[in-house]
Each structure stands twice: as structure tokens, then as C-alpha cells.
Design an enzyme around this catalytic site. Sequence first.
Site, PDB file in Angstrom:
ATOM      1  N   GLY B  19       0.635  -1.496  -0.228  1.00 36.09           N
ATOM      2  CA  GLY B  19      -0.030   0.308  -0.024  1.00 36.09           C
ATOM      3  C   GLY B  19       1.000   1.138  -0.225  1.00 36.09           C
ATOM      4  O   GLY B  19       1.970   1.560   1.405  1.00 36.09           O
ATOM      5  N   ARG B 117      -6.310  -7.077   3.271  1.00 34.01           N
ATOM      6  CA  ARG B 117      -5.280  -7.326   3.951  1.00 34.01           C
ATOM      7  C   ARG B 117      -5.317  -8.835   5.035  1.00 34.01           C
ATOM      8  O   ARG B 117      -4.353  -9.946   5.005  1.00 34.01           O
ATOM      9  CB  ARG B 117      -6.434  -6.892   5.713  1.00 34.01           C
ATOM     10  CG  ARG B 117      -5.974  -5.615   5.421  1.00 34.01           C
ATOM     11  CD  ARG B 117      -6.347  -4.847   6.559  1.00 34.01           C
ATOM     12  NE  ARG B 117      -5.538  -3.530   6.909  1.00 34.01           N
ATOM     13  CZ  ARG B 117      -6.615  -2.226   6.838  1.00 34.01           C
ATOM     14  NH1 ARG B 117      -8.158  -2.335   6.116  1.00 34.01           N
ATOM     15  NH2 ARG B 117      -6.869  -1.006   7.121  1.00 34.01           N
ATOM     16  N   CYS B 168     -37.442  -4.859   2.247  1.00 30.29           N
ATOM     17  CA  CYS B 168     -37.849  -4.759   2.401  1.00 30.29           C
ATOM     18  C   CYS B 168     -38.167  -2.871   3.107  1.00 30.29           C
ATOM     19  O   CYS B 168     -38.771  -2.359   3.170  1.00 30.29           O
ATOM     20  CB  CYS B 168     -39.391  -5.465   3.028  1.00 30.29           C
ATOM     21  SG  CYS B 168     -38.732  -5.191   5.214  1.00 30.29           S
TER      22      CYS B 168
END
Lengths: 393, 654
Positions: B19, B117, B168
Site C-alpha cells: 500500500g 488484508r 423490504c
Amino acid sequence: MFMLEFNISLGRTYLDRKFKLGLYVLSLGWTLRPITKFTKFLKLLLEGFSFLRLYSISLTRSELVPPLKLGMDGEELTEQETALYDRQIRVWGADAQRRLSKSHILVSGLKGTVVEFCKNIVLAGVGSLTLNDDHPVTEEALSVNFLIAPDDNVAGRSLAELCCDSLKDFNPMVRVSVEKGDLSSFGGDFYDKFDVVVVSCCSLATKKLINEKCRKLSKRIAFYTVDCRDSCGEIFVDLQDYTYSKKKNDETIESQLQYPSFEEAIAIPWRSLPRRVSKLYFAMRVIERFEEAEGRNPGETSIADLPNVLKLRKELCEAQSFNESQIPDSLLERLVVGIREFPPVCAIIGGILGQEVIKAISGKGDPLKNFFFFDAMDGKGIIEDIANTNTGG
Amino acid sequence: MATKQQLSAIKGAKVLMVGAGGIGCELLKTLALSGFQDIHIIDMDTIEVSNLNRQFLFRQSHVGQSKAKVARDAVLKFSPQISITSYHANVKDPDFNVDFFKQFNVVLNGLDNLDARRHVNRLCLAAAVPLVESGTTGFLGQVTVHMKGKTECYECQPKPAPKTYPVCTITSTPSKFVHCIVWAKDLLFTKMFGDKNQENDLNVRSSDASSSSEHAEDVFERKTDEDIEQYGKRIYDHVFGYNIEVALTNEETWKNRNRPRPIYIRDVPSTELIQENGNVDKIFVADDPLSVSAMASLGLKNPQDVWSLMENSRIFLEALKLFFVKREKEIGRLTFDKDDQLAVEFVTAAANIRAVSFGIPFHSLFEAKGIAGNIVHAVATTNAIISGLIVIEAIKVLQNDASNYRMTYCLEHPSKKMLLMPVEPFEPNKSCYVCSETPLLLEVNTYRSKLRDFVEKIVKAKLGMNFPLIMHGSALLYEVGDDLEEDMAANYAANLDKVLSELPSPVTGGTILTVEDLQQELSCNINIKHREEFDEEKEPDGMILSGWMQAPPKEKENNKISSDNGASTSNASPAVPLETEEDNEIEIVLTGAENVAAGNKRKLSDISNAATSDLCSVADKTNSKNKPEELDDDDDLVMLDDGNSNTSKKKRLR
């Protein structure tokens, strides 16, 4: 005294969708009733202009709003700002971002921790940052400073000048400049230009002096000192009489804090402090006094000084009727020997300081009161409130 | 200052960073300044404008370039003497296999998603390389150390399931703005501009009560030669007016709820003005489809403004029109993207109009974008602090100083005077399916569920495997790979469409399946238990995996479970969030897509006192009681707010 800010955005006509009018009215000491009448009056007035549409009237009241500029710009974030600051506006809000963009910050002493702080505050988007450090660049400074590349032309240029170029590059929307000269020689009118003053790597006397100069001004200036030695760091904060908003149970409430000056804080008898105050607090005071007594520059110590430092600890503790074991030899030794900063600790302390300054400018969130300590040995980042309970605080 | 021992450990180390984003930029800088000499960095992303406020190694001119490469070049400028190797690639690529990981002394994660990860965690376990894991959101962050056999692995603690909402709530009874966003994004937007053939609940709801003549056909279909303005208004009236009317006829639903208000375009003032400025051609000179904007065409500038019903309606119609006029080619294959301005405008307006019907307050485009795009709040300062903490832990790892490893939490509000709170790491969870050999339990209807369901819903979604291999005893049921024989591949493809009980080697109650991922070198056993019925709303997968479990999303439920079992801090199941031993309030920190339980402060010593059998029995009991609940809770969502105390997802454990 408080200020009231009107932000009346008049409607955009559909004939010319780029047309927009912002009107700002500054009013001192008005009570709310006439204001309500005033807005009604404006509404009536506007209804006369049939091609305009009244969009919204918003009132904000705050003591923290800097003097308003009358004009069309400066109040709303630009599209460019909104895009660049998107992720952080989601953290602290557009209002805080606007205040940041109007704040002026002075830093002195550009070692690793302050360089980290500068990076953070420039990225955050403050209005201006003024750098003060006339020292030439040494090999050591170079190795721990990510603002200066070894192939930069360093000859004859000060640390502040070299850092200035890189910082400008980080965020073109922030004005970064250099102020040469000795911090303690500047007068009140110099400090009056700033909202935040951060000093590092300076003597005990200078810290006290700058803090007092800031306090004497009618305008409230947030004052900070920061220092790192070995793998330890210390931040001191003086926000004077500080009002801020904080969230409690989903409501925003106003909160107030009173801060002592640096001189007042360190004069508080050690014995009267709560038990278990961080040992670093006392150790840093011993080192500070040692350097002052010996006429050393900050950080000018070595292992050879340890016996005299231990002697000074003994004297100070006796004078304060304080147990010497609260300031361990090993800790003092680390601080005397480890005069070079430890980059991970610089990142941590510079990060905490950045966060605190952002809080103080935006008036949002609990600020740190009034000391912060970090020691990589135990990994704790601790807040200590060193204030005389009699004087408020 | 680093000691001599520290310096020599640092100088000799070879580290892998995964990263090069918010944490990554800070970390690479701090590593270089601290004296690290050999750093490898992987990142698949390219630079975006919204990165520049904190990823300080990047400039405007770098937008579009590889993060890993630009970060490397930027750091080499001030530290030219060190070696940095960059990989513009996905860490899940097969090249980054166990052997690749084995060359490093420590792996440092600065990732933004659960999936990657978990993947890195498994490779580190397989390669026996220590992992320092981190995450931040807003002012909150944490750093943890994972070392095989010594501390828990990243997956020993349950990770909460991604937020889902009952169908719903979204289609009929929204009570929060996020419900309107989900409706606008996942149902309406997809229906209008996405894959028409996809099952869509909006379709179901639109047609089930409308078998009568007018609505029998697909109302979303634009009729030949239908004027775009008319089409837009027809859609508007259908979804915000007619559909609400239909819903209102179901009296049962509204007994204990406020009745929604249907909204028709004729009720909204001034939308007629839209024709006057409908000349889109004048506004967009550029041909970039992503620059098309209804806001720009209507003269609305500030994304922070909250629009009125009138403005929302105009944006809705304008955005719809712009899609058909300017981006017609993409219609039918669009998916929502937070960086697609027009899509965000459409979704914001649609969500706001729906919100009016249900008495829910309006939100600005800025806020709506954050909710719809799951945008993680991020500031430079927290990332800088976390990078410092990562390096401190990394140095301990390199010195093999296991007794001093700490997990550190960066808090927004001090706890016991601490803003940075170190905690002793946890011992490995003995029932973790990743780092221990405990089998999992799968309840499934073996006569109805297909192997494909098992692969997609369990092996990939729950176990996070990329290249799975499924075995029943010595019989191979399924395998993924490039080098498969044709007949084998055909066999596996055929197996996917068979129900479990009809596989060549039938899977029924009592079967033990072995699932492996060759790349991750992870293998686990799953005990199969046949179960006839599943609740469609609460158990939509039609199968329940337990043994290891995902954190139940409901906080209150957790507390209730732990007290039901009389679990105390020292002997409770690690899978159940516990009451903490701290008096102070502790926060759970959200990191990207997941939570880490800061409050759950078991210490190694506590855990080792608890007998393993106790742990298992508590875990079993809690699992059986812990039926998934209705997910419509109050606090489990990132809400955007101006105040910084409310900006992050926080929960409190007492």
C-alpha cells in the site's frame, strides 16, 4: 462582544445561470430581534426584484470568526478546494476548512518534528505559514529532513529558506514564506499577524518571552512549544481563555477552558501536582534548567554532562521536597545523550501537534490541555493537565 | 534517536510495504528517514486528486500515475542512498507467492480493504514472516503486530460483515437517508442505466401490484419516439408517485408507521423552467463523459448546499436527460461509481425526493456522495502518527523483542489520559480457521444448494480464497487454475451446477470437506450439517458458516450474548466481543471496511489461564444463540456530520 455573520445567497436566475450574488453584512452587538426584522426587510426588498430568488438566509454566531472580508469571494470553498480537501472535509466539516484557509501560522526551529508539523498543516490547507530558522543546513539536519534533497543547492541558504521551497510545492494554495531574525527580538506587532505560534529548539527564557508577548496582545494567539529528544517528545499548549464547540449526545455545546502560560505552568510546585504525572514532565524541566544554567543551546548536551544533570535534579527535588526517584537516572541519561531526533517519534509528535492546531483554529473538538508526552519505550501518548487548580484551569 | 542495536537491525532489514496510499506515503518517508536501506512497495492504484490532501509524496502533475512508482521516486529524491523497489500491481497477483514473501524480514500493511488484508495475513502466516498491520479513519487509527504462533493473526478476531439492509426496508419502509441512497443507487440507478436483465427488486415492486393494463409492460422502457422530457417525467411520476400510492394500499404496513406521501411532478413548482435552459450543447465543450454535470447545466455550484424539492426534481430530470442525450452508449452497462459526477447527482436527487415522501431530511450532494461511495474519512495527521507507530513496532520485530510488542490505538478522545494507547497483543485464537486447524461448521440444505453457491458464498465471500481447491476425502470436486486439463475443467464446470448431494462424491450431513487455497497455502476443514429450511430475509445465503464467525452487526446483541453466558473477561470466547477490563469508555475503531475491537483487551496471561475446552464450549453456545438479526440498527453506519466527534463510526463498550 460578538460578531454576527449574515450570508445571504441570492438566487441564481435561470436567464444567466452563472449569475450569483453574495452579500455579507457585518454587524456588531445586535440582538437577535432586530436581526430577524432585518432579514424580513431584506426578504421584502428582494421580492421587489422579481428576477431574483431568495435561496436561504443563514445566521451563524461565533466568537471565533475572524474579521469578515466584505466581498464576493472568500466565504465559500472553491470547487478546487472542495475536490482537494474532500476527504478531510468529511472529517472536520466545510466550516472548519474555511477557518483553516484564513489562519496564519508561525513556526520557529525547523528540526524533524516541526518539519513534520509543517507538512501536516500545509496539506490541511491553512492560509499562510511563516518559517523562522536562520541556521545553515548541516549534514545531520539533511539526513532527517525530507524537505531537503542532498542535491539541492544548499550553499548560503538557511534551513527555513530550503524548507520553504518544498512546502510551497506540497500545496499551492498555502502561502509559505520565510521570516529572518531572532525570535525574541520581534515585537508584539509582529506576533499580532498570526493566529498560531509554534516554537521549538529554543531556550527556556525564549519560550517564556514569546509566550508572554502573545498573551499581551488583545487578539488571542494559540501558543505551542514542541521538543523531541531521544525517543521522547513533549508538546506544551497555551490557548489562554478558549471557547469551543463539542458534540455531546448529538448536541453541540459550548465549552470553555482556561490555560496557564508556560511560566505559570512550570512554576506550579511539583508536590502539588496529581500523583503519577508523567516522569517525562519532570525530566524535561531538569534538562531545560540545566541548559539554561550552563548557557547551552537546546540539545547541546552529552554523556559528560550526566553527573551535573543528576546534581541539578537533586537540588531541584530538594527545593521542591520532591522524591528524586520520580525522575529516573536512566530517563535523564537518554535525554542528555539522545540529542538527535528519532524520525518515528517526529512523525508521531508532529502529527499530534498538527491535529491540535487544526482543532484550535476550527474551534471544534476537545483541545489538548496542556502538556502531551510520548515515549517510544512504553508507547504511551499521555495528556497531562499541569495547571494551578486555584486559577481556574 | 535509535540505539546502535536498533540501527544495525534497521540497516540489515529487507521490508515489504503493501500500500502506497495515505499510510503508505507517510510510512515510506518515515522508514527512509529512520535508516531503512531495502524497501519493496506494492500498490495497484493510480493517483487521484482527492489523494493530494494527505498523500504528500504526490502532486497534481502525478494524477493518473502509479502510486508505488511516484512514491519511490519522491522518497529517493531526499534519500538517494537507499534502495526502493516498486511494484505497480495487485498484491493478490500469483507472482507475490509465499516464496516472494519469505525474502522479507517484516511486512508492513497500509491497506484500505479487508480482502487484501486477509490475503496478506495468510501469506505472512504461510511464509512465517511477521506482519505489522494498520488502519485509520478520521482521527482514529491502530497498529497491530502479528507473528505466527506468538500473537493472534489478523483473522483471529471476527470482522464485521459488510453492512446490508433487509430488502423490504429499502423498497417499502425506509427510515433513514441511507435507505434512500441504497434504493436510488442499487435499484433505481441500476434499473435505469445498468444491466436491464439483472434481477431488480424495483421491478418486482413496480409490477406486483400493477397487473392492470397501464403498468403491465415495463414502464422503464422508453417508448419509440418518446420525448426525453416526457420520459423523465413519466419515470418520476412512476417511482415517486405511483409506486408510493401502491405501497399505501397495503394498510398493514402503515399501522405503526407514518404514511409516506406520493410526489408527482405536477406538484413540484417551477420545474417547467427546465425547458428554458435545456440546451445542453452550449455547456459542454469537452467530450469527456465524466465531465457532464446536471449541476453545472442548472447553475448549481456548491456540493455542500442542501437542495430543495424543486432543485432535486430539476437535477433528477436533467441528469436523466443528460444520460440519454450525452452518454447514451453507456446506458445498459453502467454501474454506480462515486467519481462519476452525473451518477452521483442522479442518485442524490432521487434519494432526496424519496426522502421527502418518507419524511426523512434532505442531504447535500457532498454528504450523499460520501454515503453512496462508502468514502473513508482521512487526514494526514493520523496517517503520520500511525506511520511512526508502525516503524516503532517494525524495529521491535527486527530485534526479536517479542515481549515488548504492542497494539496501539490512536484515539480521538483520551482514555485514561492517553491519546495513544498501547495494549499487549492477544494470543492466537485457538479456534481461528486461518492460523489454527479447527474445523468449521456449515449448515446447508444439501439437496438444494449447488456447489456453485458453496464456492461463491462461502469459499470466496466468507473464507476469502482466490484459487480454491475443494476435496471430499481424496476426491477432487473443484479446482481453479490455468493449467487444468480440458476434461478436468469440464468436469469441474459440470460439478458447479450440481446440488451438493448429487456430486460424484456426494456431500451430505456428516461429510467433511477440505478447502484449500494453493496461493495462500491455507487449508481448512468444513463439517457439513444438513438443514432443511432457511429464512430468506435473515439468511439470504441459504447457508450458515460457523465455528469461526463474523462479528454480529448489532452491538446490543453482543452484550446480551456475553452476559447470557456469564462470560467474564478472562474465560470468554475470543469470538465474542467482551466487556473490557477498563473502566473508561473504549472505542471500536473503524478501518476502511472493517472494525477492530479496541475494547477487547484480553492479555496473553489472561487467555493462557483459560482452558481451551472452556473457550470452545462458550463459543459453541454463543454461536447457536447468535442467529443473524434484522440489520436495521441505529449506530452501525458511517454518518457524515460537521462535528468531528460524530464523523467516525464509533461504538462504546462499557
